[in-house]
Design a protein around this motif. Structure first.
Motif, PDB file in Angstrom:
ATOM      1  N   ILE A 198     126.472   9.076  93.970  1.00 30.27           N
ATOM      2  CA  ILE A 198     125.827   9.020  92.661  1.00 30.27           C
ATOM      3  C   ILE A 198     124.440   9.637  92.780  1.00 30.27           C
ATOM      4  O   ILE A 198     123.812   9.608  93.848  1.00 30.27           O
ATOM      5  N   ASP A 199     123.970  10.226  91.698  1.00 32.20           N
ATOM      6  CA  ASP A 199     122.665  10.896  91.688  1.00 32.20           C
ATOM      7  C   ASP A 199     121.793  10.266  90.603  1.00 32.20           C
ATOM      8  O   ASP A 199     121.539  10.850  89.558  1.00 32.20           O
ATOM      9  N   THR A 200     121.384   9.061  90.882  1.00 32.47           N
ATOM     10  CA  THR A 200     120.571   8.286  89.943  1.00 32.47           C
ATOM     11  C   THR A 200     119.252   7.931  90.604  1.00 32.47           C
ATOM     12  O   THR A 200     119.203   7.685  91.809  1.00 32.47           O
ATOM     13  N   ALA A 201     118.190   7.925  89.838  1.00 34.72           N
ATOM     14  CA  ALA A 201     116.882   7.551  90.377  1.00 34.72           C
ATOM     15  C   ALA A 201     116.918   6.129  90.901  1.00 34.72           C
ATOM     16  O   ALA A 201     117.617   5.261  90.367  1.00 34.72           O
ATOM     17  N   TRP A 202     116.148   5.904  91.960  1.00 34.88           N
ATOM     18  CA  TRP A 202     116.127   4.569  92.561  1.00 34.88           C
ATOM     19  C   TRP A 202     115.642   3.518  91.557  1.00 34.88           C
ATOM     20  O   TRP A 202     116.109   2.384  91.566  1.00 34.88           O
ATOM     21  N   THR A 203     114.719   3.898  90.701  1.00 33.07           N
ATOM     22  CA  THR A 203     114.206   2.949  89.719  1.00 33.07           C
ATOM     23  C   THR A 203     115.308   2.460  88.785  1.00 33.07           C
ATOM     24  O   THR A 203     115.371   1.269  88.445  1.00 33.07           O
ATOM     25  N   SER A 204     116.193   3.371  88.384  1.00 32.91           N
ATOM     26  CA  SER A 204     117.316   2.986  87.519  1.00 32.91           C
ATOM     27  C   SER A 204     118.406   2.278  88.316  1.00 32.91           C
ATOM     28  O   SER A 204     119.059   1.365  87.813  1.00 32.91           O
ATOM     29  N   LEU A 205     118.579   2.706  89.557  1.00 33.93           N
ATOM     30  CA  LEU A 205     119.616   2.111  90.406  1.00 33.93           C
ATOM     31  C   LEU A 205     119.320   0.650  90.725  1.00 33.93           C
ATOM     32  O   LEU A 205     120.226  -0.112  91.047  1.00 33.93           O
ATOM     33  N   TRP A 206     118.072   0.270  90.596  1.00 38.40           N
ATOM     34  CA  TRP A 206     117.625  -1.075  90.986  1.00 38.40           C
ATOM     35  C   TRP A 206     117.777  -2.084  89.840  1.00 38.40           C
ATOM     36  O   TRP A 206     117.254  -3.186  89.911  1.00 38.40           O
ATOM     37  N   PHE A 207     118.516  -1.725  88.786  1.00 31.17           N
ATOM     38  CA  PHE A 207     118.556  -2.583  87.592  1.00 31.17           C
ATOM     39  C   PHE A 207     119.116  -3.984  87.863  1.00 31.17           C
ATOM     40  O   PHE A 207     118.687  -4.947  87.204  1.00 31.17           O
ATOM     41  N   PRO A 208     120.062  -4.198  88.819  1.00 25.83           N
ATOM     42  CA  PRO A 208     120.471  -5.595  89.069  1.00 25.83           C
ATOM     43  C   PRO A 208     119.315  -6.470  89.543  1.00 25.83           C
ATOM     44  O   PRO A 208     119.187  -7.628  89.123  1.00 25.83           O
ATOM     45  N   MET A 209     118.457  -5.895  90.401  1.00 24.07           N
ATOM     46  CA  MET A 209     117.311  -6.673  90.867  1.00 24.07           C
ATOM     47  C   MET A 209     116.268  -6.843  89.771  1.00 24.07           C
ATOM     48  O   MET A 209     115.578  -7.866  89.716  1.00 24.07           O
ATOM     49  N   TRP A 210     116.144  -5.840  88.859  1.00 27.59           N
ATOM     50  CA  TRP A 210     115.205  -6.014  87.740  1.00 27.59           C
ATOM     51  C   TRP A 210     115.640  -7.201  86.881  1.00 27.59           C
ATOM     52  O   TRP A 210     114.785  -7.970  86.406  1.00 27.59           O
ATOM     53  N   ILE A 211     116.942  -7.345  86.653  1.00 24.55           N
ATOM     54  CA  ILE A 211     117.436  -8.486  85.874  1.00 24.55           C
ATOM     55  C   ILE A 211     117.109  -9.796  86.592  1.00 24.55           C
ATOM     56  O   ILE A 211     116.655 -10.772  85.977  1.00 24.55           O
ATOM     57  N   PHE A 212     117.331  -9.808  87.907  1.00 19.24           N
ATOM     58  CA  PHE A 212     116.995 -11.003  88.687  1.00 19.24           C
ATOM     59  C   PHE A 212     115.497 -11.304  88.617  1.00 19.24           C
ATOM     60  O   PHE A 212     115.080 -12.462  88.512  1.00 19.24           O
ATOM     61  N   ASP A 213     114.673 -10.253  88.661  1.00 19.71           N
ATOM     62  CA  ASP A 213     113.218 -10.440  88.571  1.00 19.71           C
ATOM     63  C   ASP A 213     112.821 -11.032  87.218  1.00 19.71           C
ATOM     64  O   ASP A 213     111.916 -11.877  87.143  1.00 19.71           O
ATOM     65  N   ILE A 214     113.481 -10.578  86.157  1.00 19.96           N
ATOM     66  CA  ILE A 214     113.194 -11.133  84.827  1.00 19.96           C
ATOM     67  C   ILE A 214     113.506 -12.627  84.797  1.00 19.96           C
ATOM     68  O   ILE A 214     112.737 -13.433  84.246  1.00 19.96           O
ATOM     69  N   LEU A 215     114.618 -13.021  85.425  1.00 23.33           N
ATOM     70  CA  LEU A 215     114.970 -14.438  85.483  1.00 23.33           C
ATOM     71  C   LEU A 215     113.913 -15.225  86.261  1.00 23.33           C
ATOM     72  O   LEU A 215     113.567 -16.353  85.890  1.00 23.33           O
ATOM     73  N   LEU A 216     113.395 -14.625  87.343  1.00 23.00           N
ATOM     74  CA  LEU A 216     112.342 -15.286  88.115  1.00 23.00           C
ATOM     75  C   LEU A 216     111.091 -15.499  87.263  1.00 23.00           C
ATOM     76  O   LEU A 216     110.489 -16.582  87.286  1.00 23.00           O
ATOM     77  N   VAL A 217     110.698 -14.463  86.520  1.00 26.64           N
ATOM     78  CA  VAL A 217     109.489 -14.573  85.699  1.00 26.64           C
ATOM     79  C   VAL A 217     109.683 -15.610  84.593  1.00 26.64           C
ATOM     80  O   VAL A 217     108.778 -16.407  84.304  1.00 26.64           O
ATOM     81  N   ILE A 218     110.851 -15.630  83.979  1.00 29.56           N
ATOM     82  CA  ILE A 218     111.125 -16.629  82.940  1.00 29.56           C
ATOM     83  C   ILE A 218     111.034 -18.031  83.526  1.00 29.56           C
ATOM     84  O   ILE A 218     110.453 -18.945  82.922  1.00 29.56           O
ATOM     85  N   ASP A 219     111.601 -18.202  84.726  1.00 32.85           N
ATOM     86  CA  ASP A 219     111.526 -19.512  85.387  1.00 32.85           C
ATOM     87  C   ASP A 219     110.080 -19.881  85.692  1.00 32.85           C
ATOM     88  O   ASP A 219     109.665 -21.032  85.499  1.00 32.85           O
ATOM     89  N   GLY A 220     109.292 -18.890  86.152  1.00 36.65           N
ATOM     90  CA  GLY A 220     107.900 -19.174  86.471  1.00 36.65           C
ATOM     91  C   GLY A 220     107.081 -19.562  85.256  1.00 36.65           C
ATOM     92  O   GLY A 220     106.318 -20.534  85.284  1.00 36.65           O
ATOM     93  N   PHE A 221     107.241 -18.823  84.147  1.00 38.15           N
ATOM     94  CA  PHE A 221     106.517 -19.166  82.931  1.00 38.15           C
ATOM     95  C   PHE A 221     107.020 -20.481  82.341  1.00 38.15           C
ATOM     96  O   PHE A 221     106.248 -21.238  81.742  1.00 38.15           O
ATOM     97  N   GLY A 222     108.322 -20.754  82.518  1.00 36.88           N
ATOM     98  CA  GLY A 222     108.849 -22.024  82.027  1.00 36.88           C
ATOM     99  C   GLY A 222     108.216 -23.205  82.730  1.00 36.88           C
ATOM    100  O   GLY A 222     107.859 -24.209  82.102  1.00 36.88           O
ATOM    101  N   SER A 223     108.070 -23.095  84.065  1.00 33.72           N
ATOM    102  CA  SER A 223     107.425 -24.179  84.816  1.00 33.72           C
ATOM    103  C   SER A 223     105.947 -24.300  84.470  1.00 33.72           C
ATOM    104  O   SER A 223     105.394 -25.399  84.442  1.00 33.72           O
ATOM    105  N   LEU A 224     105.301 -23.153  84.194  1.00 39.62           N
ATOM    106  CA  LEU A 224     103.866 -23.172  83.910  1.00 39.62           C
ATOM    107  C   LEU A 224     103.565 -23.739  82.531  1.00 39.62           C
ATOM    108  O   LEU A 224     102.583 -24.469  82.345  1.00 39.62           O
ATOM    109  N   CYS A 225     104.400 -23.420  81.560  1.00 39.72           N
ATOM    110  CA  CYS A 225     104.115 -23.778  80.166  1.00 39.72           C
ATOM    111  C   CYS A 225     104.902 -24.990  79.674  1.00 39.72           C
ATOM    112  O   CYS A 225     104.790 -25.350  78.496  1.00 39.72           O
ATOM    113  N   MET A 226     105.682 -25.615  80.539  1.00 40.02           N
ATOM    114  CA  MET A 226     106.494 -26.743  80.097  1.00 40.02           C
ATOM    115  C   MET A 226     105.611 -27.905  79.646  1.00 40.02           C
ATOM    116  O   MET A 226     104.718 -28.337  80.384  1.00 40.02           O
TER     117      MET A 226
END
Length: 269
Positions: A56-84
Motif C-alpha cells: 500500500i502507498d499511504t502516508a504514515w499519518t493516514s495509516l496510523w488511524f487505528p491508533m488515532w482512534i485509540f488516542d481519542i478514547l484516551l483523551v476522552i477518558d482523561g477529560f472524563g476523570s478530570l471533569c467528573m
C-alpha cells in the motif's frame, strides 16, 4: 465508577458485574468498546506490515488511524476523570459518597498530560517518517522520554512513597467494639458472621492494594528499559553509533529475560 483504578478493587469489580447483570445497554456498550479496541490493535500492525512491504502507498499519518482512534478514547477518558462532578446521592445504606478532592483533580490532570505526551510522540514520529519534518531523532523522541519519566515519577509516588494502612478489623467474637481501633457505634460486634464477612472484604482490599504496589514497582523497571531503548534507537537512527540491531534491542531482550525469570519464580511457589 469514579475512576478506572476502581476496577482493581473488589468493590469496583462487583459494581461492574452488577451493572452487567442488570443493564443490557451497558453490557452492549462495554462489549462493543472492548471489541473496538481489540480490532484497532490487530489492524494497526497489519497496516504497518503492508506499508513496509510496499503493498500500500499511504502516508504514515493516514495509516496510523487505528491508533488515532485509540488516542481519542484516551483523551476522552482523561477529560472524563478530570471533569467528573462529585456524586451527591447516598447509597441504599444511607452512606454519602466521598467527594472528589483537589488532589484527585491534580492526579487526573497529571495523567491527562501523560496522555498528551504519548500522542505528541506519535504525531512527531508519523510526520518525521512522512518527510514533513526534518528533526533530530532525539527531538522526535523527546515526548517519549518525558512520558516514560513521568510514568516513573507517578509510579514511585504510588508504590514507594505511599503507605497502605492495615485495615481496622471487627472482633470475630462478641463485644460491641472493634479490634484495632474499630468504631463501637457500628454495632457489628453482636454479629460474628457479619464481622467475618466485613473483615474478609477489608483484608481482600488491603492485600489487593499490596499486590498492585508490587506490580507498579515492576512497571518502573519496564519504563526504564523502554527509556533505554528509546535512547538507543535515537542514537542508531541518527547515525551516532554503528552498533548492530541486536545490541540496539538489548533492553527488549532484558525485558523478555526478566519476565520469564519472574514467571518461573512464581511457578515454583
Amino acid at each position: 465508577l469514579e475512576s478506572p483504578e476502581q476496577l482493581t478493587t473488589p468493590e469496583g469489580q462487583k459494581m461492574v458485574i452488577t451493572n452487567f447483570q442488570k443493564n443490557n445497554c451497558d453490557k452492549i456498550m462495554a462489549l462493543g468498546m472492548i471489541f473496538l479496541v481489540l480490532a484497532l490493535f490487530i489492524l494497526q500492525p497489519i497496516l504497518v506490515c503492508l506499508k513496509i512491504d510496499g503493498d500500500i502507498d499511504t502516508a504514515w499519518t493516514s495509516l496510523w488511524f487505528p491508533m488515532w482512534i485509540f488516542d481519542i478514547l484516551l483523551v476522552i477518558d482523561g477529560f472524563g476523570s478530570l471533569c467528573m462532578p462529585s456524586e451527591s446521592e447516598v447509597d441504599d445504606e444511607g452512606n454519602a459518597p466521598e467527594p472528589i478532592t483537589l488532589s484527585d483533580r491534580l492526579e487526573s490532570a497529571y495523567m491527562l498530560c501523560l496522555y498528551f505526551l504519548f500522542i505528541a510522540f506519535q504525531a512527531l514520529l508519523m510526520l518525521q517518517m512522512d518527510g514533513s519534518l526534518d528533526l533530530d531523532w532525539n527531538v522526535v523522541f523527546t515526548p517519549w522520554y518525558l512520558w516514560e519519566l513521568g510514568r516513573v515519577a507517578w509510579l514511585l509516588k504510588t508504590s514507594c512513597f505511599t503507605e497502605i494502612p492495615y485495615p481496622e478489623l471487627f472482633q470475630a467474637e462478641g463485644g460491641a467494639g472493634a479490634s484495632r481501633g474499630g468504631d463501637e457505634e457500628d454495632g457489628e460486634g453482636d454479629h460474628p458472621e457479619i464481622n467475618n464477612q466485613l473483615n474478609l472484604e477489608k483484608l481482600t482490599k488491603y492485600y489487593a492494594a499490596l499486590v498492585m504496589q508490587d506490580q507498579q514497582k515492576r512497571t518502573i523497571s519496564t519504563c526504564m528499559l523502554r527509556f533505554w531503548l528509546a535512547l538507543f534507537l535515537a542514537a542508531k537512527i541518527n547515525g551516532n553509533v554503528d552498533w548492530n540491531w541486536g545490541l540496539i534491542m538489548l533492553p527488549a531482550w532484558l525485558y523478555i529475560l526478566f519476565e520469564n525469570c519472574f514467571a518461573c519464580y512464581f511457578n515454583q511457589l
